[in-house]
Design an enzyme around this catalytic site. Sequence first.
Site, PDB file in Angstrom:
ATOM      1  N   SER A  70      86.226  -8.890  41.627  1.00  0.00           N
ATOM      2  CA  SER A  70      85.032  -8.812  42.475  1.00  0.00           C
ATOM      3  C   SER A  70      84.101  -9.998  42.240  1.00  0.00           C
ATOM      4  CB  SER A  70      84.294  -7.491  42.218  1.00  0.00           C
ATOM      5  OG  SER A  70      84.000  -7.364  40.845  1.00  0.00           O
TER       6      SER A  70
ATOM      7  N   CYS B 117      89.268  -1.748  27.204  1.00  0.00           N
ATOM      8  CA  CYS B 117      88.478  -2.433  26.165  1.00  0.00           C
ATOM      9  C   CYS B 117      87.244  -1.599  25.834  1.00  0.00           C
ATOM     10  CB  CYS B 117      88.102  -3.846  26.592  1.00  0.00           C
ATOM     11  SG  CYS B 117      87.093  -3.916  28.071  1.00  0.00           S
TER      12      CYS B 117
HETATM   13  N1  SAH Z   1      92.298 -10.178  32.525  1.00  0.00           N
HETATM   14  C1  SAH Z   1      91.224 -11.133  32.401  1.00  0.00           C
HETATM   15  C2  SAH Z   1      89.922 -10.538  31.915  1.00  0.00           C
HETATM   16  C3  SAH Z   1      89.369  -9.407  32.764  1.00  0.00           C
HETATM   17  S1  SAH Z   1      87.680  -9.075  32.500  1.00  0.00           S
HETATM   18  C4  SAH Z   1      91.688 -12.308  31.545  1.00  0.00           C
HETATM   19  O1  SAH Z   1      92.797 -12.243  30.988  1.00  0.00           O
HETATM   20  O2  SAH Z   1      90.944 -13.280  31.408  1.00  0.00           O
HETATM   21  C5  SAH Z   1      87.291  -7.933  33.749  1.00  0.00           C
HETATM   22  C6  SAH Z   1      87.112  -8.524  35.144  1.00  0.00           C
HETATM   23  O3  SAH Z   1      86.899  -7.417  36.026  1.00  0.00           O
HETATM   24  C7  SAH Z   1      85.925  -9.444  35.357  1.00  0.00           C
HETATM   25  O4  SAH Z   1      86.385 -10.670  35.844  1.00  0.00           O
HETATM   26  C8  SAH Z   1      85.066  -8.753  36.449  1.00  0.00           C
HETATM   27  O5  SAH Z   1      84.538  -9.672  37.390  1.00  0.00           O
HETATM   28  C9  SAH Z   1      86.056  -7.848  37.087  1.00  0.00           C
HETATM   29  N2  SAH Z   1      85.543  -6.618  37.724  1.00  0.00           N
HETATM   30  C10 SAH Z   1      84.632  -5.742  37.230  1.00  0.00           C
HETATM   31  N3  SAH Z   1      84.527  -4.662  38.038  1.00  0.00           N
HETATM   32  C11 SAH Z   1      85.399  -4.859  39.074  1.00  0.00           C
HETATM   33  C12 SAH Z   1      85.765  -4.089  40.213  1.00  0.00           C
HETATM   34  N4  SAH Z   1      85.228  -2.892  40.448  1.00  0.00           N
HETATM   35  N5  SAH Z   1      86.708  -4.581  41.041  1.00  0.00           N
HETATM   36  C13 SAH Z   1      87.268  -5.804  40.793  1.00  0.00           C
HETATM   37  N6  SAH Z   1      86.963  -6.557  39.707  1.00  0.00           N
HETATM   38  C14 SAH Z   1      86.045  -6.095  38.865  1.00  0.00           C
END
Ligand code: SAH
Length: 399
Positions: A252, A341
Amino acid sequence: MKVIKLRDGKERSLRKRHPWVFEGSIASGRADAGETVRVESHTGEFLAWGAYSPASSIRVRAWSFDAAERIDASFFGRRIARAVAVRARLPIESDAMRLVHGEADGLPGLVVDRYGDTLCAQFTAAGVERWKGAIADALLEVTGLRRLYERSDASVRELEGLAPVTGWLRGAPDDAEDTEITIREHGWRLTVDVARGHKTGYYLDQRDSRKLFADSVRHFGVQRVLNCYSYTGGFSIAALAGGAAQVTSVDSSGPALERASAHVALNGFDVARHTVVDADVNATLRRFIDEGRRFDAIVLDPPKFAATAGQAERAARAYKDINRLAFGLLEPGGLLFTFSCSGGVSADLFHKIVAGAGLDAGIDGQIHARTGAAPDHPMTVTFPEGEYLKGLVIVKQIA
Ligand code: SAH
């Protein structure tokens, strides 16, 4: 030296070397924010040196359980040198790693990540805030690096009565706005913006799981990959490196997805192999089910749904929902890399949630691996709160 005296019986947790003293355990004594205090049992016995935090319910965080230790600049030098020495022995396939991981490295409230030649630090407790200058000097001295950026903008600072602070602490480049660094992880090139990225810029704790994903994609001959909560596309690059034909990154955050696309080109992959979806994951999974889409591997790496055990129930529903939907989108024999996490959701509970999701979807699977944070994000035996990231690698049963 100011003395904090505990109530009768409240010395037990410090004796077990757990580093926190809660407000309710204190019988008498007070100090300024971050000031070093001597913590004593109700009979006056030494328990620990610690940092006092008048605004926080974690009123003291212990620096040392050794009565002979002096808490001064050289103490921080020693702790930082020890933390860096531990990392030097780890098999880390990257020039980016966590050098200091708070309580687990004996430095409560301090996180320091290294991205190439740049350090990025987060100070989230009154104690490390007070010693910031000495800590910054020691970090440069121990690592031999010059640049240190501060990202003390985590919301937990509010609980300590501290305002957000960001900017170069040491060695600002000629152009102070130049906060982007290129790192190398498992031979892939990735860019990190220490000023604008999440946390200190990148999710270093998932480094080993990204490697496992790349290897699994190759091994299973995975073609279509769905990377949910992709952030800047770490797992997407892993998938492309593993030979996936088509990778979809869902997040998002527009800026995170822009960087994910840039990473595909930076690593020399055909950009036609990668698609981004700027949307909510839950809604996207439902839409893909309606459209009859199918994937050979899915990554679910959501943000923290529950910070504390009290929020675990609501979080459990959210985890179950996305895992159930992902099970439905997977081809039989497909791979699910699913993570949590949330400190408030134990590994055991997470397993139960995912099992419940499979049951609801009418799908069984085999657990091929359990994962945790990479070892530069250690847990100590005395601080169970340090366990936060857990993952399951599941292979969906072949019909
Ligand atoms: N897998 C990634 C880290 C993920 S962190 C890596 O390896 O680097 C979690 C992510 O979820 C963030 O980028 C945040 O922008 C996104 N996020 C949070 N809520 C969300 C939602 N409801 N839908 C889509 N993305 C979301």
